[in-house]
Design an enzyme around this catalytic site. Structure first.
Site: not given
Lengths: 415, 157
Positions: A130, A211, A234, A372
Site C-alpha cells: 500500500h 488487513q 478496519k 492506494c
C-alpha cells in the site's frame, strides 16, 4: 482473555449487531457492503461504548487529579492492555496508539529510520505494498541516503521469496517492511519465513497488519517480528486510532516522533527529557474515545473468536473463488495459495469506475481504482485499476452470489 | 433475469456506450497546433488532446488519446466532434455551458445558438445524478481549455 469459540458462526445474528446493515439503500435495496477492506462497519457494541464514555466517563487522560480523569485514564490504558493481549504482545508498554496504520509506519520511518538507521543501509519493501508502506520509505531515502529495495511479486501474487533472499544477501538491509496481507490481492505473506530470513541477514522486520489483523489471529510471539501495525477502523472500531507495536528494546532506542505534552518528563527552555515509552510517542491529547471504541471492537471480535472469523472468511473465499470464476470475461488479480477475503478484478467489457457505478445501483458497495497500490497495478499491467470486493465478518455467501450475478449482468450491459 | 441496471440507461445511453467503445477522433495529431494533457488523479483517467487550428483561429481538427471510463471516453469523443469549426472563445463558452449541464442536468442560459451542440451533448446530462462521475464527463473540457490557453496541463480535481 481467550473467549470460547462458538460452535457455529451465526452470520445472521452477527449482522444484527451492525445497525447500518439494516439501513435500506437507494430504491429500498439492502446494503451489500463489500468495501470492508477500505473501512469496516461498526457494531452496536463499539458505538455504545464510545457514547457511554462521553456520557459517563470522559475527561482528559494522564493529567487531572480528579476522579473523572482517573476513570478516563483507566479506560485509555485498559484499551492498551486489551490491544497487547489481542496481539499477544509481551508487554502493554509496547503498544503505541497512533492515528492509523499510516501514522504508525511514518513513526517508524521517522524515528527508527532517522534515529537508528544509518546512511548506506537499505529498507526492503515489496511490490504489493500500500502507498502507506512505500512513501514514508521514499521520504526516508531522499532525506537520509537510505537505499530503498523492492522485492518482486510472482504472477500468482505471492512474494518472490528467492528475490527477497537475494535482496537481503549483502547484509545492508536494516529493515524489511511488508504487508502481512495485501489490500489488493488478498495474499497473506509468509511472515514467519520472512522474519527468519531477515533476522538471519541482520534486518529488523515490520509488518503492515492493516488487513491481516482483521481476518486472523495475530500472535506476535509466534511471528517474531520487530514492528507491527494495524488500524482501528478496519477492525470494526472507530477512525482516528491506529496501533504500532514494537519491541520495548526498539522503542527505548527510538527518538520521539512528535513533540508536545504528555511525551516529556522535564521541560525547560534549554532542553526536555523524554517520558518513558509508550508516552514518549504519544504527544498531545490522545484519541481517548477512539481507544475506548477500539477496546470494544477488540472485545467484540474476541468474543466471536478470531479462529471462528477466520473459518467463516475462509469458506467465503472458497465460495467467491468459485462464483467469480464463473463470471465471463472476469480476470481475478492474484491467485495466492494463502489468501484472505479481498478480491480485485478486471472485467473485459467495463472500466472499473463504470462497473462501480453499476454495482452501486444494485446496492453493492465496492471500491474502484488502484486502491492506494499504484505500483502493484502497474506490475500487473492494469493502469486503469481494478474493482475490488472485500469481505468482513458480516459478509454472506448470498452477497457474494449477488455480486457474481451483478457482474455478469454488467458485462451484458456494456457489451 | 430482471435487469438490475435498467434504470442506468439514463446515464449510459446508447450514444455514450457507442462512443465509449468506439471513440471518434481517437488518434494523435502529429502536426497539432495546440496540445494539453488532462489527468484525473483520483481515478487515473488521462487524456491527451490535440488541436489543429485554421489560419483564422478556428478549430480545424480535434483528436485525443488516453484511457478512461466509458463516460470520460465518450465525453472526449463527442467533444472532438462538436468543437470543430469553433473559435477558441466559442469552444470555451460551450465547455462552460456543458459543465453546467453535467452538474445540474439542465442549461437554462444555453439559448438557441447552442441548441444543436447541446442536443448532441445531452446524453451526458445524466451524470449530474452521480456526483462522483461528473469529473469523468468534464475532464476533456478542462483539457480543451488548457490546450486553448496554452497551459498544457489540466486536472479535473
Amino acid at each position: 482473555m481467550d473467549t470460547l469459540t462458538p460452535a457455529t458462526f451465526d452470520v445472521a445474528r452477527i449482522r444484527q449487531d451492525f445497525p447500518i446493515l439494516s439501513q435500506p439503500q437507494a430504491r429500498g435495496r439492502p446494503l451489500v457492503f463489500l468495501d470492508s477492506g477500505a473501512s469496516a462497519q461498526k457494531p452496536r457494541a463499539v458505538i455504545d461504548a464510545m457514547v457511554r464514555c462521553m456520557e459517563t466517563a470522559y475527561a482528559n487522560v494522564h493529567r487531572g487529579a480528579y476522579r473523572l480523569s482517573e476513570l478516563a485514564t483507566d479506560s485509555y490504558e485498559a484499551a492498551r492492555t486489551a490491544t497487547a493481549r489481542f496481539l499477544n504482545a509481551a508487554d502493554a508498554r509496547e503498544i503505541v496508539f497512533t492515528k492509523n496504520s499510516t501514522e504508525a509506519m511514518n513513526l517508524v520511518a521517522h524515528s527508527w529510520g532517522r534515529g537508528v538507521m544509518t546512511p548506506g543501509q537499505a529498507v526492503l519493501i515489496s511490490e504489493l505494498e500500500h502507498h502507506a508502506n512505500i512513501v514514508p520509505w521514499q521520504m526516508l531515502r531522499d532525506d537520509k541516503g537510505i537505499e530503498l529495495r523492492v522485492c518482486r511479486v510472482t504472477d500468482a501474487g505471492e512474494l518472490d521469496m528467492d528475490d527477497l533472499e537475494r535482496k537481503l544477501a549483502d547484509g545492508k538491509v536494516g529493515l524489511v517492511a511488508v504487508a502481512h496481507m495485501s489490500n489488493v490481492l488478498g495474499t497473506v505473506t509468509p511472515v514467519e519465513r520472512i522474519v527468519a530470513l531477515a533476522h538471519a541477514h541482520g534486518a529488523k522486520v515490520l509488518f503492515d497488519g492493516s488487513q491481516a489483523a482483521v481476518h486472523r489471529r495475530v500472535d506476535l510471539q509466534a511471528i517474531g517480528c520487530d514492528f507491527y501495525c494495524f488500524t482501528g477502523h478496519k477492525l470494526y472500531g472507530p477512525t482516528g486510532i491506529g496501533v504500532l507495536w514494537a519491541r520495548l528494546e526498539h522503542l527505548d532506542r527510538m527518538p520521539p516522533f512528535l513533540g508536545g505534552g504528555d511525551m516529556i518528563s522535564v521541560v525547560t527552555f534549554e532542553k526536555s527529557e523524554w517520558a518513558a515509552v509508550p508516552a514518549k510517542f504519544e504527544a498531545g491529547t490522545p484519541p481517548i474515545i477512539e481507544a475506548v471504541g477500539l477496546h470494544a471492537a477488540i472485545d467484540y471480535v474476541t468474543a466471536i473468536g478470531m479462529p471462528a472469523i477466520e473459518a467463516h472468511e475462509r469458506s467465503l473465499v472458497d465460495h467467491a473463488m468459485g462464483a467469480l470464476s464463473e463470471v465471463p470475461g472476469l480476470t481475478l488479480l492474484g491467485r495466492a495459495q494463502d489468501r484472505g477475503g479481498v478480491f480485485a478484478f478486471a472485467l473485459d467489457a467495463a472500466h472499473p469506475h463504470d462497473l462501480a457505478t453499476l454495482l452501486d445501483r444494485a446496492g453493492i458497495a465496492v471500491r474502484a481504482g488502484r486502491h492506494c497500490a499504484e505500483p502493484l497495478h502497474a506490475r500487473f499491467g492494469l493502469d486503469n485499476g481494478t474493482t475490488r470486493a472485500s469481505f468482513g465478518l458480516y459478509t454472506t455467501k448470498e452477497e457474494v452470489d449477488l455480486l457474481a450475478r451483478a457482474l455478469t449482468e454488467a458485462r451484458e450491459f456494456f457489451k | 433475469m430482471s435487469g438490475l441496471f435498467d434504470d442506468l440507461r439514463d446515464l449510459y445511453q446508447e450514444v455514450i456506450l457507442d462512443h465509449g467503445r468506439k471513440p471518434r477522433n481517437f488518434r494523435r495529431l502529429e502536426d497539432a497546433d495546440a496540445t494539453a494533457r488532462g489527468d484525473n488523479p483520483m481515478c487515473g483517467d488521462r487524456i491527451e488532446l490535440f488541436l489543429k487550428m485554421t489560419p483564422d483561429h478556428h478549430i480545424a481538427e480535434a483528436a485525443f488519446q488516453g484511457r478512461g471510463c466509458a463516460i470520460s471516453t465518450a465525453s472526449a469523443s463527442l467533444m472532438t466532434e462538436v468543437v470543430k469549426g469553433k473559435t477558441a472563445d466559442e469552444a470555451k463558452d460551450l465547455g462552460a455551458k456543458f459543465r453546467e449541464l453535467a452538474m445540474t442536468g439542465t442549461c437554462p442560459d444555453c439559448g438557441a445558438a447552442l441548441q444543436d451542440d447541446m442536443e448532441r451533448l445531452a446524453p451526458l446530462s445524466g451524470v449530474h445524478e452521480f456526483p462522483s462521475r461528473v469529473k469523468c464527463a468534464t475532464l476533456a473540457w478542462h483539457t480543451l481549455n488548457a490546450a486553448l490557453d496554452g497551459t498544457k496541463e489540466a486536472s479535473s480535481e
